[in-house]
Design a protein around this motif. Structure first.
Motif, PDB file in Angstrom:
ATOM      1  N   PHE A  43     -47.960  21.645  55.353  1.00  0.00           N
ATOM      2  CA  PHE A  43     -48.321  21.175  56.685  1.00  0.00           C
ATOM      3  C   PHE A  43     -49.687  21.711  57.096  1.00  0.00           C
ATOM      4  CE2 PHE A  43     -43.611  21.705  56.813  1.00  0.00           C
ATOM      5  CZ  PHE A  43     -43.284  20.354  56.845  1.00  0.00           C
ATOM      6  N   ASN A  71     -42.197  22.274  63.512  1.00  0.00           N
ATOM      7  CA  ASN A  71     -43.625  22.116  63.227  1.00  0.00           C
ATOM      8  C   ASN A  71     -44.361  21.509  64.408  1.00  0.00           C
ATOM      9  OD1 ASN A  71     -43.662  23.073  60.519  1.00  0.00           O
ATOM     10  ND2 ASN A  71     -42.701  21.175  59.868  1.00  0.00           N
ATOM     11  N   GLY A 139     -45.307  14.651  63.489  1.00  0.00           N
ATOM     12  CA  GLY A 139     -46.042  14.649  62.241  1.00  0.00           C
ATOM     13  C   GLY A 139     -46.433  13.241  61.829  1.00  0.00           C
ATOM     14  N   TYR A 163     -49.678  17.069  63.543  1.00  0.00           N
ATOM     15  CA  TYR A 163     -49.825  17.732  62.243  1.00  0.00           C
ATOM     16  C   TYR A 163     -49.617  16.728  61.117  1.00  0.00           C
ATOM     17  CZ  TYR A 163     -44.687  17.811  61.768  1.00  0.00           C
ATOM     18  OH  TYR A 163     -43.369  17.457  61.661  1.00  0.00           O
ATOM     19  N   ASN A 165     -48.227  16.040  57.196  1.00  0.00           N
ATOM     20  CA  ASN A 165     -47.276  16.432  56.159  1.00  0.00           C
ATOM     21  C   ASN A 165     -47.830  15.911  54.835  1.00  0.00           C
ATOM     22  OD1 ASN A 165     -45.129  16.425  54.313  1.00  0.00           O
ATOM     23  ND2 ASN A 165     -43.590  16.087  55.902  1.00  0.00           N
TER      24      ASN A 165
END
Length: 256
Positions: A43, A71, A139, A163, A165
């Motif tokens: 990540f 996350n 993500g 974020y 992945n």
């Protein structure tokens, strides 16, 4: 000894990201198993920094802030340079996500008992007003179910990729070695991305033959669906979508 260490002798592949693997591996050891950490995903903060800053600067214009993973919480608060005393109402998916939020000093207003996106939208719908504004921090590989459903019911959703992945190709050789030398008894999958990356990293090899000797454990129905898309048999899938439940159900599976 077997009762106290029900996973004794079992070599269990842990495919989740490196920073998430330790707690899971420690629990495997507590039950006597041997964790083999081969993180198939990694990540990083999304590169769309301008959009992230713009959305965060308008936090007070949202009615709800949604997190679907630990996350999402971690990367969101990393990007949030000034922690406001008050945030919009917060909805989260899963107890681990809520735990991460509590560590940041905040409490979720909504935590559905069903730890998937469908559970969140079904719980949110009765609370929604037409025109409610939502900021979804997620993500890049997350499903589109939540924003799509909320929009159907009149919600205005800003879908913010906070974020990324990524596939962890650096683990390709280790993964192939463990499999080809029959050093794995169990493979655990904790997200659809771990499934997809597994298949990519063993492409061109007789991996289906290798899997015949291995028990497959997944965290929940979304990951199970990803496995079924590749025609991979699932032996254990808990009704509560946590790593603790994965191990509890795996132990029950071996007791049968």
């Amino acid at each position: 000894m077997g009762e106290r260490l029900p996973l004794l002798g079992k070599r269990i592949l842990v495919t989740r990201a490196k920073e998430q693997a330790k707690d899971f591996s420690d629990k495997i050891k507590q039950y006597g198993g041997t964790p083999l950490e081969v993180p198939l995903i990694s990540f990083k903060l999304s590169s769309n920094q301008d959009e992230i800053k713009e959305k965060i600067s308008k936090l007070d214009t949202y009615d709800w802030l949604i997190f679907t993973s630990k996350n999402g919480v971690d990367f969101f608060f990393h990007a949030l340079t000034n922690h406001p005393s008050k945030l919009p109402k917060i909805a989260v998916v899963g107890t681990k996500t809520n735990d991460a939020l509590i560590q940041k000093g905040y409490q979720a207003d909504l935590l559905p008992s069903d730890f998937i996106g469908e559970g969140l939208t079904e719980t949110l719908k009765p609370l929604m007003r037409n025109g409610d504004r939502f900021l979804l921090a997620r993500g890049n590989l997350s499903r589109s179910h939540i924003p799509n459903e909320l929009r159907k019911f009149g919600g205005i959703v800003d879908d913010l990729v906070i974020y990324d992945n990524d596939e962890n190709v650096s683990e390709k050789d280790r993964l192939q070695e463990f499999l080809s030398q029959q050093q794995i008894d169990v493979i655990t999958f904790t997200s659809p991305s771990t499934v997809r990356n597994f298949v990519k990293l063993v492409d061109g090899l007789p991996w289906r033959e290798w899997l015949r000797r291995i028990d497959i454990v997944c965290i929940g129905p979304v990951t199970k669906e990803a496995l079924q898309q590749f025609e991979i048999d699932v032996h254990v899938c808990p009704s509560e979508y946590t790593t603790d439940s994965m191990l509890t159900e795996l132990i029950s599976y071996y007791k049968k």
